[in-house]
Design a protein around this motif. Structure first.
Motif, short mmCIF file in Angstrom:
data_model
loop_
_atom_site.label_atom_id
_atom_site.label_comp_id
_atom_site.label_asym_id
_atom_site.label_seq_id
_atom_site.Cartn_x
_atom_site.Cartn_y
_atom_site.Cartn_z
N THR A 80 16.48 1.41 52.93
CA THR A 80 16.47 2.72 53.59
C THR A 80 16.51 3.87 52.57
OG1 THR A 80 18.78 3.52 53.87
CG2 THR A 80 18.09 1.69 55.29
N HIS A 81 16.04 5.01 53.07
CA HIS A 81 16.14 6.27 52.32
C HIS A 81 16.92 7.24 53.23
CE1 HIS A 81 12.44 5.05 49.87
NE2 HIS A 81 12.28 4.31 50.95
N THR A 82 18.08 6.80 53.70
CA THR A 82 18.82 7.54 54.72
C THR A 82 19.31 8.91 54.23
OG1 THR A 82 19.57 5.40 55.53
CG2 THR A 82 20.76 7.29 56.34
N GLY A 150 15.94 8.98 45.02
CA GLY A 150 14.49 9.13 44.93
C GLY A 150 13.96 10.43 45.52
N TYR A 151 14.87 11.28 46.03
CA TYR A 151 14.44 12.61 46.46
C TYR A 151 15.11 13.69 45.60
CZ TYR A 151 12.54 10.40 50.67
OH TYR A 151 11.84 9.62 51.56
N GLY A 152 15.73 13.25 44.49
CA GLY A 152 16.33 14.21 43.56
C GLY A 152 15.38 14.38 42.38
N ALA A 183 12.03 6.43 39.99
CA ALA A 183 10.57 6.32 39.90
C ALA A 183 9.97 6.24 41.30
CB ALA A 183 10.19 5.10 39.07
N HIS A 184 10.20 7.28 42.09
CA HIS A 184 9.70 7.34 43.46
C HIS A 184 8.43 8.19 43.51
CE1 HIS A 184 10.74 8.18 47.99
NE2 HIS A 184 9.82 7.26 47.85
N ALA A 185 8.49 9.35 42.84
CA ALA A 185 7.33 10.24 42.79
C ALA A 185 7.48 11.08 41.53
CB ALA A 185 7.30 11.15 44.02
N ASP A 250 2.64 -3.06 46.87
CA ASP A 250 1.41 -3.41 47.61
C ASP A 250 1.42 -2.86 49.04
OD1 ASP A 250 1.10 -4.95 45.27
OD2 ASP A 250 1.89 -6.76 46.23
N GLN A 251 1.92 -1.62 49.20
CA GLN A 251 1.98 -1.03 50.54
C GLN A 251 0.60 -0.51 50.99
OE1 GLN A 251 4.43 2.50 50.93
NE2 GLN A 251 4.13 2.64 53.14
N LEU A 252 -0.07 0.20 50.10
CA LEU A 252 -1.34 0.84 50.47
C LEU A 252 -2.54 0.21 49.78
CD1 LEU A 252 0.08 4.51 50.11
CD2 LEU A 252 -0.08 3.19 52.23
N THR A 322 14.54 -0.95 58.13
CA THR A 322 13.99 0.24 58.79
C THR A 322 13.11 1.09 57.88
OG1 THR A 322 15.91 1.60 58.19
CG2 THR A 322 15.95 0.53 60.38
N ASP A 323 13.45 1.15 56.57
CA ASP A 323 12.80 2.09 55.65
C ASP A 323 13.12 3.53 56.05
OD1 ASP A 323 11.31 2.91 53.48
OD2 ASP A 323 9.35 2.60 54.40
N CYS A 324 14.14 3.73 56.88
CA CYS A 324 14.51 5.07 57.38
C CYS A 324 14.25 6.14 56.32
CB CYS A 324 16.00 5.07 57.78
SG CYS A 324 16.59 6.69 58.29
N GLY A 327 9.32 10.65 55.87
CA GLY A 327 7.86 10.71 55.85
C GLY A 327 7.22 9.63 56.69
N THR A 328 7.39 8.38 56.26
CA THR A 328 6.64 7.30 56.88
C THR A 328 7.41 6.51 57.92
OG1 THR A 328 7.31 5.79 55.13
CG2 THR A 328 5.26 6.99 54.79
N ALA A 329 8.72 6.71 57.99
CA ALA A 329 9.51 5.91 58.94
C ALA A 329 10.76 6.65 59.40
CB ALA A 329 9.89 4.57 58.31
N1 DI6 Z 1 7.47 4.17 50.45
C1 DI6 Z 1 8.06 4.50 51.58
O1 DI6 Z 1 7.99 3.88 52.58
C2 DI6 Z 1 8.85 5.68 51.37
N2 DI6 Z 1 8.83 5.79 49.96
C3 DI6 Z 1 8.00 4.94 49.49
O2 DI6 Z 1 7.80 4.83 48.29
C4 DI6 Z 1 8.27 6.91 51.97
C5 DI6 Z 1 8.98 8.09 51.46
C6 DI6 Z 1 8.50 9.39 52.03
O3 DI6 Z 1 7.35 9.56 52.45
O4 DI6 Z 1 9.32 10.33 52.00
#
Ligand code: DI6
Ligand code: FE
Length: 411
Positions: A80-82, A150-152, A183-185, A250-252, A322-324, A327-329
């Protein structure tokens, strides 16, 4: 399943249909069974007859009458990214107009817009915005919650997020496991300098770890984020500290992320929609769990399902989470994630429940929970359901009748 010293238990749950998940297959049901616990751990799991045989029960133990209700291990939300500030409902509306997630990210929206909001929030504000989401997850049965930074995307704000995650665990009385996702973005101040940013991430990690804020390390390995060489550097920094790794893989597209994280004996490869059979074999060899995130798949209206048959054939455990995230969830129920995993990915309800308990615990490297068995944590949920499959069947609704973490009622 006999008891060490059940007569000295702190608490006893009687007359429950126990879904123990103890064993490789099946729900492991004990009808009209008994759970007892002491010092936060289960010290009896068995039938009423066995319980009566062990005799001499302590009158001071808290007694809970389940009246035939179903009881499962506490749910484990392993991805999660709660913790974040603000929301991205505007982006949701854009996507409904046909703009893609990747287009929004490339135009400076997406993750980076949540970074702006999260940086602007004080630690207390961030806690106040994040707590209701954690409470919602708990209300639907979650007693172990993984939360990523990952949002800091700078030292101060990554630290702030991880501190908030720890505070959520303390306030709710549940286990929170923190994952450093520096290393999120790429933050705007490093635009065009991704390698230099990865250098910074690798410098922050030992500092945050020294502060007791990091249980595991993750990265987003994708064409809109970081490549395998950059991910490898982050993993090497983690390995130098003895920290376990996991990966948004391998999400996208198939970026060979699952194979990379397996190579590092990673706890889990997450998303894994585009993972190849070769990578699945690597996961099997290294005991890396596949964490399925059907909420993101659903919200992004994806069509490529993870390679379920290959996971089953090669014996890769499948967790469901959940991936809470904003953005995507924007998903605040692990039970709903279970339901989506059944409908979109064709998991059985039993696989979905194991995914949200036993295998979720494995994806976090926690051997002390995820089944109902003597010696495991007394994390369990009493449900208002008539049969186990209902946990994945109902979309929404209030199904929990009681949630216990470490033998303490938390809801
Ligand atoms: N994959 C995700 O599912 C989330 N981060 C990632 O690397 C999405 C994060 C977002 O869009 O805020
Ligand atoms: Fe994620």
């Amino acid at each position: 399943m006999s008891a060490s010293s059940p007569h000295a238990s702190d608490g006893v749950l009687l007359d429950a249909n126990l879904i123990t998940l103890n064993g490789d297959a099946g729900y492991g049901v004990i009808e009209r069974g008994v759970l007892a616990w002491r010092d936060g751990l289960l010290d009896f799991v068995g039938s009423r007859a066995e319980w009566d045989r062990v005799g001499a029960h302590d009158e001071r133990a808290t007694r809970v009458q389940a009246d035939g209700q179903w009881v499962t291990p506490g749910l484990v939300d392993s991805h999660t990214h709660t913790v974040f500030a603000g929301d991205r409902a505007g982006e949701f509306e854009q996507r409904l107009q046909g703009v893609s997630y990747e287009d929004i990210a490339r135009a400076g929206g997406g993750i980076v817009s949540t970074v702006r909001a999260t940086r602007a929030a004080s630690e207390d504000e961030l806690l106040a915005q994040s707590l209701p989401r954690a409470r919602a997850l708990l209300a639907d049965g979650v007693t172990t919650l993984e939360i990523k930074s990952g949002y800091g995307l700078d030292l101060i704000n990554e630290r702030k997020m991880l501190r908030v995650a720890r505070r959520i665990g303390e306030q709710l009385g549940i286990t929170v496991r923190t994952t450093f996702l520096g290393a999120h973005a790429l933050p705007p101040e490093y635009s065009g300098r991704a390698d230099a940013y990865i250098d910074a991430v690798c410098e922050w990690l030992p500092q945050l770890h020294a502060e007791g804020l990091v249980d595991a390390v993750d990265a987003f390995c994708e064409r809109i984020a970081f490549d395998t060489a950059q991910t490898r550097r982050v993993f090497e920094a983690a390995r130098a500290l003895g920290l376990p790794v996991k990966l948004h893989a391998d999400q996208l597209s198939d970026g060979h992320g699952a194979a990379l994280v397996a190579e590092f004996d990673g706890l889990s490869a997450d998303h894994v929609e585009y993972t190849s059979e070769e990578s699945v074999r690597a996961m099997a060899r290294h005991g890396t769990v596949a964490v399925l995130l059907p909420g993101a798949f659903h919200v992004l209206r994806e069509t490529k399902s993870p390679p379920l048959e290959a996971f089953r054939t090669h014996g890769v455990p499948m967790a469901v989470a959940t991936d809470c995230n904003p953005g995507t969830a924007p998903l605040q129920s692990l039970r709903l994630a279970m339901s989506l995993a059944c409908t979109h990915f064709r998991l059985t309800p039993e696989e979905a429940l194991r995914g949200a308990t036993t295998q979720g615990a494995r994806a976090l490297g926690l051997a002390d929970r995820g089944v109902l068995a003597v010696g495991r944590r007394a994390d369990f949920v009493i449900w208002n359901i008539a049969q186990p499959a209902q946990l994945s069947y109902w979309l929404g609704g209030e199904l929990t009748a009681g949630v216990y973490a470490g033998g303490r009622r938390v809801r």
